[in-house]
Motif scaffolding. Sequence first.
Motif, PDB file in Angstrom:
ATOM      1  N   ASP A 195      -3.127  -1.533   5.661  1.00 53.44           N
ATOM      2  CA  ASP A 195      -3.350  -0.713   4.472  1.00 53.44           C
ATOM      3  C   ASP A 195      -3.406   0.767   4.824  1.00 53.44           C
ATOM      4  O   ASP A 195      -2.807   1.607   4.143  1.00 53.44           O
ATOM      5  CB  ASP A 195      -4.612  -1.161   3.743  1.00 53.44           C
ATOM      6  CG  ASP A 195      -5.845  -1.138   4.625  1.00 53.44           C
ATOM      7  OD1 ASP A 195      -5.705  -1.044   5.856  1.00 53.44           O
ATOM      8  OD2 ASP A 195      -6.962  -1.220   4.077  1.00 53.44           O
ATOM      9  N   THR A 196      -4.109   1.108   5.919  1.00 51.08           N
ATOM     10  CA  THR A 196      -4.225   2.506   6.316  1.00 51.08           C
ATOM     11  C   THR A 196      -2.869   3.092   6.688  1.00 51.08           C
ATOM     12  O   THR A 196      -2.562   4.239   6.365  1.00 51.08           O
ATOM     13  CB  THR A 196      -5.196   2.638   7.504  1.00 51.08           C
ATOM     14  OG1 THR A 196      -6.413   1.977   7.182  1.00 51.08           O
ATOM     15  CG2 THR A 196      -5.486   4.087   7.805  1.00 51.08           C
ATOM     16  N   GLU A 216       2.012   1.568  -3.765  1.00 54.98           N
ATOM     17  CA  GLU A 216       0.987   1.907  -4.759  1.00 54.98           C
ATOM     18  C   GLU A 216       0.399   3.294  -4.534  1.00 54.98           C
ATOM     19  O   GLU A 216       0.125   4.027  -5.492  1.00 54.98           O
ATOM     20  CB  GLU A 216      -0.103   0.844  -4.807  1.00 54.98           C
ATOM     21  CG  GLU A 216      -1.020   0.749  -3.635  1.00 54.98           C
ATOM     22  CD  GLU A 216      -2.006  -0.400  -3.802  1.00 54.98           C
ATOM     23  OE1 GLU A 216      -3.188  -0.115  -4.074  1.00 54.98           O
ATOM     24  OE2 GLU A 216      -1.621  -1.577  -3.654  1.00 54.98           O
ATOM     25  N   TYR A 217       0.219   3.706  -3.279  1.00 57.78           N
ATOM     26  CA  TYR A 217      -0.319   5.047  -3.069  1.00 57.78           C
ATOM     27  C   TYR A 217       0.748   6.122  -3.202  1.00 57.78           C
ATOM     28  O   TYR A 217       0.437   7.286  -3.472  1.00 57.78           O
ATOM     29  CB  TYR A 217      -1.033   5.125  -1.719  1.00 57.78           C
ATOM     30  CG  TYR A 217      -2.468   4.671  -1.831  1.00 57.78           C
ATOM     31  CD1 TYR A 217      -3.485   5.584  -2.090  1.00 57.78           C
ATOM     32  CD2 TYR A 217      -2.804   3.326  -1.738  1.00 57.78           C
ATOM     33  CE1 TYR A 217      -4.798   5.167  -2.235  1.00 57.78           C
ATOM     34  CE2 TYR A 217      -4.110   2.896  -1.882  1.00 57.78           C
ATOM     35  CZ  TYR A 217      -5.101   3.827  -2.132  1.00 57.78           C
ATOM     36  OH  TYR A 217      -6.394   3.410  -2.285  1.00 57.78           O
ATOM     37  N   TYR A 230       0.815  -1.212   0.000  1.00 62.53           N
ATOM     38  CA  TYR A 230       0.000   0.000   0.000  1.00 62.53           C
ATOM     39  C   TYR A 230       0.844   1.256   0.000  1.00 62.53           C
ATOM     40  O   TYR A 230       0.463   2.279  -0.582  1.00 62.53           O
ATOM     41  CB  TYR A 230      -0.968  -0.014   1.188  1.00 62.53           C
ATOM     42  CG  TYR A 230      -2.276  -0.666   0.833  1.00 62.53           C
ATOM     43  CD1 TYR A 230      -3.358   0.091   0.409  1.00 62.53           C
ATOM     44  CD2 TYR A 230      -2.418  -2.049   0.888  1.00 62.53           C
ATOM     45  CE1 TYR A 230      -4.554  -0.507   0.056  1.00 62.53           C
ATOM     46  CE2 TYR A 230      -3.604  -2.654   0.533  1.00 62.53           C
ATOM     47  CZ  TYR A 230      -4.667  -1.884   0.119  1.00 62.53           C
ATOM     48  OH  TYR A 230      -5.845  -2.481  -0.242  1.00 62.53           O
ATOM     49  N   GLY A 238      -2.081  -4.633  -6.178  1.00 59.63           N
ATOM     50  CA  GLY A 238      -2.617  -4.127  -4.925  1.00 59.63           C
ATOM     51  C   GLY A 238      -3.845  -4.879  -4.463  1.00 59.63           C
ATOM     52  O   GLY A 238      -3.951  -5.269  -3.288  1.00 59.63           O
ATOM     53  N   TYR A 290      -4.190  -7.462  -1.067  1.00 57.52           N
ATOM     54  CA  TYR A 290      -5.188  -7.239  -0.019  1.00 57.52           C
ATOM     55  C   TYR A 290      -6.019  -8.494   0.226  1.00 57.52           C
ATOM     56  O   TYR A 290      -6.128  -8.986   1.351  1.00 57.52           O
ATOM     57  CB  TYR A 290      -6.092  -6.073  -0.413  1.00 57.52           C
ATOM     58  CG  TYR A 290      -7.115  -5.701   0.642  1.00 57.52           C
ATOM     59  CD1 TYR A 290      -6.813  -4.748   1.602  1.00 57.52           C
ATOM     60  CD2 TYR A 290      -8.370  -6.289   0.667  1.00 57.52           C
ATOM     61  CE1 TYR A 290      -7.741  -4.390   2.568  1.00 57.52           C
ATOM     62  CE2 TYR A 290      -9.302  -5.947   1.630  1.00 57.52           C
ATOM     63  CZ  TYR A 290      -8.983  -4.993   2.573  1.00 57.52           C
ATOM     64  OH  TYR A 290      -9.898  -4.663   3.533  1.00 57.52           O
ATOM     65  N   ILE A 324      -0.838   3.666   3.467  1.00 55.94           N
ATOM     66  CA  ILE A 324      -1.351   4.821   2.718  1.00 55.94           C
ATOM     67  C   ILE A 324      -0.933   6.120   3.395  1.00 55.94           C
ATOM     68  O   ILE A 324      -0.515   7.083   2.734  1.00 55.94           O
ATOM     69  CB  ILE A 324      -2.881   4.731   2.600  1.00 55.94           C
ATOM     70  CG1 ILE A 324      -3.278   3.536   1.735  1.00 55.94           C
ATOM     71  CG2 ILE A 324      -3.450   6.013   1.996  1.00 55.94           C
ATOM     72  CD1 ILE A 324      -4.774   3.240   1.741  1.00 55.94           C
TER      73      ILE A 324
END
Length: 444
Positions: A422-423, A301-302, A298, A391, A395, A426
């Motif tokens: 994930d959070t 990708e973010y 994550y 991604g 997940y 990000i």
Amino acid sequence: MGGSAGSQRRLSDSEGEVTAQEPREPRPPPPDRQGAHWKNAMGFWLLGLCNNFSYVVMLSAAHDILSHKRASGNQSHVDPGPAPTPHNNSSRFDCNSVSTAAVLLADILPTLVIKLLAPLGLHLLPYSPRVLFSGVCAAGSFILVAFSHSVVTSLCGVVLASISSGLGEVTFLSLTAFYPRAVISWWSSGTGGAGLLGALSYLGLTQVGLSPQHTLLSMLGIPALLLASYFFLLTSPGPQDPGGEEEAERAARQPLMSSEAPEAPEWKPDSSPGLSLQEKWTVFKGLQCYILPLVLVYFAEYFINQGLFELLFFRNTSLSHAQQYRWYQMLYQAGVFASRSSLRCFRIQFTWALALLQCFNLVFLLADVLLSFLPSIYIVFLVVLYEGLLGGAAYVNTFHNIALETSDEHREFAMATACVSDTLGISLSGLLALPLHDFLCHLS
């Protein structure tokens, strides 16, 4: 029949009261069980779609939010041509003064706060007010961003979208405890559809000439659909069905339900609240092989999405800068949607491989930002689609593996711990993308 869901929840909105009674007094199935099944399935699919819609749209609109120009009458205009005037004439990147990572942080940090605080007392607030507040915040986000005159005001609208999405997520996931387990897979499918439909609708409406302002205002029907799905489509919750297609239902979003553990402890009597600190530490150490790869996936990708998308600007194309950014977001969401729905086709046990491949994507696209060696935007389109596939696969396979490899008494705590991955990834990507944006945009 559909309206009875809202009335019953208003009479006994305390989740603990419902779960305390239903297991002791099992009721016979309703006469039209099949009809109720499909109403609930469609209801949760729409709730998943509507709940995540504003979050996705705000990320798709990030470039417009930070670069919009206002004309008389408060009309926000789409870029008139394929070569917009750069915001920073000293840079070859056509940079906004603020990175789109700022929109990412405004769109994720409130959700992180809600997820961390929800177990402390959110269950004390009845369902109906929570759903109403979530719908109002979603509508307010579209209106505030559409009529904004400044970046700060626009970011406040993005914060409203994040509050709506985060509050709705923990609310609707806890609500699934009072319905058959099959609704979890429908909710998950709806959230995946939100990513694709949200990005595609924003891209399509602006591509045909609708201004970003009018595009956002046209989406006000989504919060209304969310409220209608909850109050009128769902049937009265019945006894929890212990059966169902467990593997498919656990795959994508079930771990996030762990944030609601204090609301329905009777649902799993031997759940994590009874674990000792030593047991929790042992489980946490065992989860590192799942948590670290997902954080890395994550983050990478973010970092690409909100740190590099804006800088991957091709002047030798008919697409304007804003249009290129919207295409990147749409293709990424398409990849995520496809891979989140792929668990029945293939499963991946070693998610470290996905993390390494995603990091390679980050290095590859960062190198192109610095060196500009890719001849065509269509190569970037393929990489972005591939990024989304990695991604989504990371997940769904991470949580599927955790669900299979943890014992019943440890599973709830394991999911609660892993869902922060994930959070966290990000948030870290947004924090690091901001200074990178400033550094690159000051390069000549």
